[in-house]
Design a protein around this motif. Structure first.
Motif, short mmCIF file in Angstrom:
data_model
loop_
_atom_site.label_atom_id
_atom_site.label_comp_id
_atom_site.label_asym_id
_atom_site.label_seq_id
_atom_site.Cartn_x
_atom_site.Cartn_y
_atom_site.Cartn_z
N ASP A 78 0.86 -1.18 0.00
CA ASP A 78 0.00 0.00 0.00
C ASP A 78 0.91 1.24 0.00
N ALA A 79 0.27 2.41 -0.16
CA ALA A 79 1.06 3.63 -0.36
C ALA A 79 2.02 3.90 0.79
N ALA A 80 1.55 3.67 2.03
CA ALA A 80 2.38 3.96 3.20
C ALA A 80 3.59 3.01 3.26
N GLU A 81 3.32 1.73 2.97
CA GLU A 81 4.41 0.76 2.99
C GLU A 81 5.45 1.11 1.92
N PHE A 82 4.94 1.45 0.74
CA PHE A 82 5.83 1.80 -0.36
C PHE A 82 6.72 2.97 0.03
N ALA A 83 6.08 4.00 0.60
CA ALA A 83 6.83 5.18 1.00
C ALA A 83 7.87 4.85 2.06
N GLY A 84 7.48 3.97 2.99
CA GLY A 84 8.40 3.57 4.06
C GLY A 84 9.65 2.90 3.49
N ILE A 85 9.44 1.98 2.56
CA ILE A 85 10.58 1.28 1.97
C ILE A 85 11.44 2.26 1.17
N ARG A 86 10.74 3.12 0.40
CA ARG A 86 11.47 4.14 -0.39
C ARG A 86 12.39 4.98 0.50
N ALA A 87 11.86 5.37 1.64
CA ALA A 87 12.64 6.22 2.55
C ALA A 87 13.89 5.48 3.02
N CYS A 88 13.72 4.20 3.34
CA CYS A 88 14.88 3.40 3.77
C CYS A 88 15.88 3.23 2.65
N VAL A 89 15.38 3.04 1.43
CA VAL A 89 16.27 2.89 0.27
C VAL A 89 17.09 4.16 0.12
N ASN A 90 16.40 5.31 0.17
CA ASN A 90 17.12 6.58 -0.01
C ASN A 90 18.14 6.81 1.09
N SER A 91 17.75 6.46 2.30
CA SER A 91 18.66 6.65 3.41
C SER A 91 19.90 5.77 3.25
N LEU A 92 19.68 4.52 2.83
CA LEU A 92 20.83 3.62 2.64
C LEU A 92 21.72 4.14 1.51
N ARG A 93 21.06 4.63 0.45
CA ARG A 93 21.85 5.09 -0.69
C ARG A 93 22.76 6.26 -0.29
N THR A 94 22.24 7.13 0.56
CA THR A 94 23.04 8.27 1.03
C THR A 94 24.17 7.78 1.94
N LYS A 95 23.78 6.90 2.89
CA LYS A 95 24.78 6.41 3.86
C LYS A 95 25.89 5.63 3.18
N ALA A 96 25.55 4.93 2.09
CA ALA A 96 26.54 4.10 1.41
C ALA A 96 27.70 4.95 0.88
N GLN A 97 27.47 6.25 0.74
CA GLN A 97 28.53 7.13 0.24
C GLN A 97 29.52 7.51 1.35
N SER A 149 23.78 -0.18 9.84
CA SER A 149 22.48 0.00 10.49
C SER A 149 21.43 0.39 9.45
N ALA A 150 21.83 1.10 8.39
CA ALA A 150 20.86 1.41 7.32
C ALA A 150 20.45 0.14 6.58
N ILE A 151 21.40 -0.80 6.42
CA ILE A 151 21.08 -2.07 5.77
C ILE A 151 20.07 -2.84 6.63
N ASP A 152 20.35 -2.88 7.94
CA ASP A 152 19.45 -3.60 8.86
C ASP A 152 18.05 -3.00 8.81
N GLU A 153 18.00 -1.66 8.76
CA GLU A 153 16.72 -0.98 8.73
C GLU A 153 15.94 -1.35 7.46
N LEU A 154 16.64 -1.35 6.34
CA LEU A 154 15.98 -1.71 5.08
C LEU A 154 15.52 -3.16 5.12
N ASN A 155 16.34 -4.02 5.72
CA ASN A 155 15.95 -5.42 5.86
C ASN A 155 14.65 -5.55 6.64
N ARG A 156 14.58 -4.81 7.75
CA ARG A 156 13.36 -4.87 8.56
C ARG A 156 12.16 -4.34 7.79
N ALA A 157 12.40 -3.23 7.05
CA ALA A 157 11.30 -2.59 6.33
C ALA A 157 10.76 -3.46 5.21
#
Lengths: 620, 175
Positions: free
Chosen positions: A559-578, A587-595
């Motif tokens: 659903d829209a909320a779940e999609f947005a939640g995962i998107r946010a984690c993806v973006n956060s991981l992408r930034t942190k990976a730099q 910890s960003a990887i773990d968060e995305l895993n949970r999400a």
């Protein structure tokens, strides 16, 4: 920011993006590394063009090591510090090792795995194996021109949990990402089956330098299904050498030998064994350190006679595997011969007699395992082209059990169960207010705990204090696709998660692994932090790529909320990976895993439904 | 998370004693080729863990349904008849006498260290097993659940005998 290239599952990325993955055969006598290039599996040679790496490591007092052919040459000069056949010591205690008295090594008998005192300090078999694996990793990276995404490392099918875990630890120590531990006969079956489009019941008879495996498989289009496996983890070509060695000692009436002479005669024994494969007569000829000359004639027939019992020792497990699979020799369409020791004519003849057919020798018995492992590595790394799909179903070789009253074993998971497999077992307390309980896990087929291998002792703590027999503790044994066991426990009447303290009886503790890792990096001039950062960055890319692909295909499951939640984690991981903080990336990887956990579950569930629809299944 | 289903639903076959073996094999392979951990070796941890759990569940379902006795016990359980907990039920005396005879014969063959005699006992036992499974199928067919449970319980004893013979052969071969 780099754009990610998403490919559909089953579709190969463009050639320049192929992920380098290798198959490694970590053998008792020789090791090899192979990869798939342009759809063809091939061995990667060293810079001198040698395909094999003798599994020999010499440790010098200054901390430097020599490996392979170099170590082989130095062995006679420095037998005490030159480790051969280290595979025999993996995950083993001193009392498990055969012919210890003839070994030149200074063994240290610890509470877990045996260790060896060398000029460069005490070394565990895991560290010695890691040196070999590291050499092969460097060879592969040089020849492929890039870092490896992962490796499939082969183990004897009959390796138990401790031996498998030790192998996996060695690979981690060598800086390899293990995609899978693969049974050697299964690897051979992949190579044989794919090359010959074989269908039906096939057997693999694998007599290596130090181990014997026998597996029965059902091959059908795209499926390799192991039906049963059996073997002897301490029987191989080395034992034939040893028999010849003892014969020479006896015949020549030699006094106890120096370490150097011991090594010399051992090497000679192996040479004569190999010579007698193609010749009817040989001379056992050697000059000892004292100047004494040994010169003995030996015929092929005599050699066969003195090693007949070793060949016979392979036939009992062979029959056992057939029995376990519910098959007779007549059901077997072909017997694939693997391992250098199957070159011996009397081994060939014994197999031919038992199966009433000529064994299959059309693949190089030294290379086939590495080639099959390379094919599997290529597939697991996501490089397979459409139509190259296959499914591999392997089994656990030895039963897992628990110690019960009176030192008896209660089997929890039976041998030859298809992996992955899990079993839950309920326990209760026998004293009022009991808050802890200890559990002993063993592996093997015998009825007495003392006859099986002790894998681990667990202590369950935090059981709520209740009257005797009221607490219900569910202990779950999960064996993964690598054949490795994990245990978890839960108190079911109150829902409390009991903590599990794992004390491996064999194998290494996590702290020791960490320390060995640190030592090895320091030694290699590598920085542990840099290494950890690189690992997390690779993991982050892998994760991003797989989540992006999943979102692309299946966003409709969210659903829209779940999609947005995962998107946010993806973006956060992408930034942190730099950034260069490996903990933040982790910890960003773990968060995305949970999400993505429930998303992954839904995807998998839908996949199962798809597998069942579109076909006429009776009675739905 | 993956929704809970019984083994028959998971593998897409009707919940009956007679299962179409080919359809079962096909579903099993089809599902495993999608959920097996090998498909997710390059995925994130969550997917790898779920793949392992689901593949484990599918293996369990397939092993249960493919095995005629495990299937019978599982199916009876779904229908509220617990075969394994009915230990209070007395076994038929005739069956018990027959069991004792089997044990004696196996013991004698082991004492005589005769693989040939053990093999011949195994052949006899497999004939008996076939007949019993045919009867079990009929009982399920006519909906006689209690008699089916009784037949399944007897087959558990037969399985034990078979294992005993196998162990006997093995122990003679190991020497």
């Amino acid at each position: 920011m780099a754009l990610l290239q998403i490919s559909e599952p089953g579709e190969s990325p463009a050639p320049h993006q192929r992920r380098h993955a290798v198959g490694i055969d970590l053998g008792t006598t020789n090791s090899l590394v192979a990869t798939v290039r342009n759809g063809i599996a091939g061995i990667l040679n060293d810079e001198q063009g040698h395909p094999l790496l003798p599994s020999i490591v010499r440790f010098r007092a200054d901390g430097s090591v020599s490996v392979g052919y170099e170590a082989e040459i130095e062995r006679a000069r420095d037998p005490k510090n030159t480790i051969v056949s280290v595979k025999r010591f993996m995950g083993r205690g001193l009392r498990d090792i055969a012919h210890v008295e003839n070994s030149p090594y200074d063994f240290v008998n610890g509470p877990g795995m045996v260790q060896i005192r060398t000029a460069a300090g005490v070394k565990s078999p895991v560290e010695v194996s890691a040196v070999l694996l590291q050499e092969l990793r460097v060879r592969a990276e040089r020849s492929l021109g890039g870092e490896l995404v992962g490796a499939v490392v082969t183990v004897p099918a009959y390796f138990d949990d401790a031996q498998r875990q030790a192998t996996k630890d060695a690979a981690a120590l060598a800086g390899l990402n293990v995609l899978r531990l693969l049974s050697e006969p299964t690897a051979a079956a992949i190579a044989y089956g794919l090359d010959n489009a074989a269908e039906g019941i096939y057997a693999v008879y694998d007599l290596g330098g130090g181990t014997f495996d026998f597996s029965v498989l059902r091959l059908s289009t795209g499926v390799f299904e192991v039906l049963a496996t059996s073997g002897d983890a301490a029987l191989g070509g080395d034992d034939f050498d040893h028999r010849l060695f003892c014969w020479a000692l006896e015949k020549a009436k030699l006094a106890p030998l120096s370490a150097g002479d011991n090594t010399l005669l051992s090497a000679k024994s192996r040479e004569i064994k190999e010579y007698l494969t193609h010749h009817a007569e040989a001379r056992f000829n050697a000059k000892l350190g004292s100047g004494e000359v040994v010169d003995l004639p030996l015929s092929q027939a005599e050699f066969w006679e003195m090693t007949r019992h070793l060949v016979a020792k392979t036939l009992a497990p062979t029959r056992k595997a057939l029995r376990d699979a519910g098959l007779s020799v007549a059901d077997v369409k072909g017997v694939v011969m693997v391992g250098g020791a199957t070159r011996m004519p009397h081994v060939q003849r014994a197999v031919a007699e038992l199966f009433a057919q000529a064994p299959l020798n059309n693949l190089d018995p030294d290379k086939v395992v590495a080639l099959g492992a390379a094919m599997q590595a290529n597939a697991l790394a996501g490089n397979r082209a459409a139509g190259e799909d296959w499914l591999l179903l392997d089994v656990i070789p030895l039963s897992l059990g628990l110690e019960t009253m009176g030192g008896l074993v209660e089997r929890v998971i039976h041998r030859n169960s298809t992996l992955p497999v899990a079993r839950a077992q309920e326990f209760t307390t026998f004293k009022d207010g009991q808050s802890a309980m200890s559990i002993h896990v063993v592996q093997g087929e015998r009825e007495l705990v003392s006859d099986c291998r002790s894998l681990a002792r667990f202590e369950l703590h935090g059981i709520p204090p209740l009257v005797a027999g009221a607490a219900r503790i569910k202990v779950t044994f999960q064996v993964d696709a690598d054949g490795l066991l994990a245990v978890s426990a839960q108190e079911t009447s109150s829902g409390a998660q009991a903590s599990v303290a794992v004390k491996p009886s064999y194998g290494l503790s996590d702290e020791r692994i960490t320390r060995m890792l640190r030592d090895s990096f320091e030694h290699a001039g590598d920085d542990l932090r840099t290494r950890a950062l690189r690992e997390q960055q690779v993991e982050a890319q892998r994760m991003l790529q797989s989540v992006e692909a999943a979102l692309e295909q299946d966003a409709a499951l969210l659903d829209a909320a779940e999609f947005a939640g995962i998107r946010a984690c993806v973006n956060s991981l992408r930034t942190k990976a730099q950034c260069d903080d490996h903990r933040a990336i982790k910890s960003a990887i773990d968060e995305l895993n949970r999400a993505t956990e429930s998303f992954a579950g839904r995807r998998m569930d839908r996949s199962v439904q798809e597998a069942l629809t579109g076909r006429s299944v009776a009675g739905i | 998370m993956v929704q809970a289903r019984n083994h028959f639903e998971l593998l897409g076959v009707a919940a009956a004693y007679a299962v179409p073996a080919e359809a079962l094999d096909r579903s099993y392979r089809e599902i495993q080729s999608r959920v097996h951990p090998d498909r997710f070796a390059a995925s994130g941890e969550a997917e790898r863990r779920i793949a392992m759990q689901l593949a484990t569940q599918v293996n369990e379902a397939y092993q249960t349904l493919r095995h005629p006795l495990k299937r019978a016990i599982y199916l009876l359980g779904l229908q509220g008849v617990e075969v394994l907990s009915q230990t209070h039920t007395a076994m038929e005396p005739a069956f018990l006498v027959q069991q004792l005879e089997w044990h004696e014969n196996i013991g004698e063959a082991r004492a005589a260290r005769s693989t040939a005699r053990l093999e011949s006992l195994r052949a006899q036992l497999s004939v008996e097993k076939r007949e019993r499974f045919a009867r079990l199928a009929n009982l399920f067919g006519s909906g006689a659940l209690q008699p089916a449970a009784e037949a399944a319980r007897q087959l558990l004893f037969i399985d034990k005998l078979e294992q005993e013979i196998g162990d006997g052969i093995e122990s003679l071969e190991d020497l």
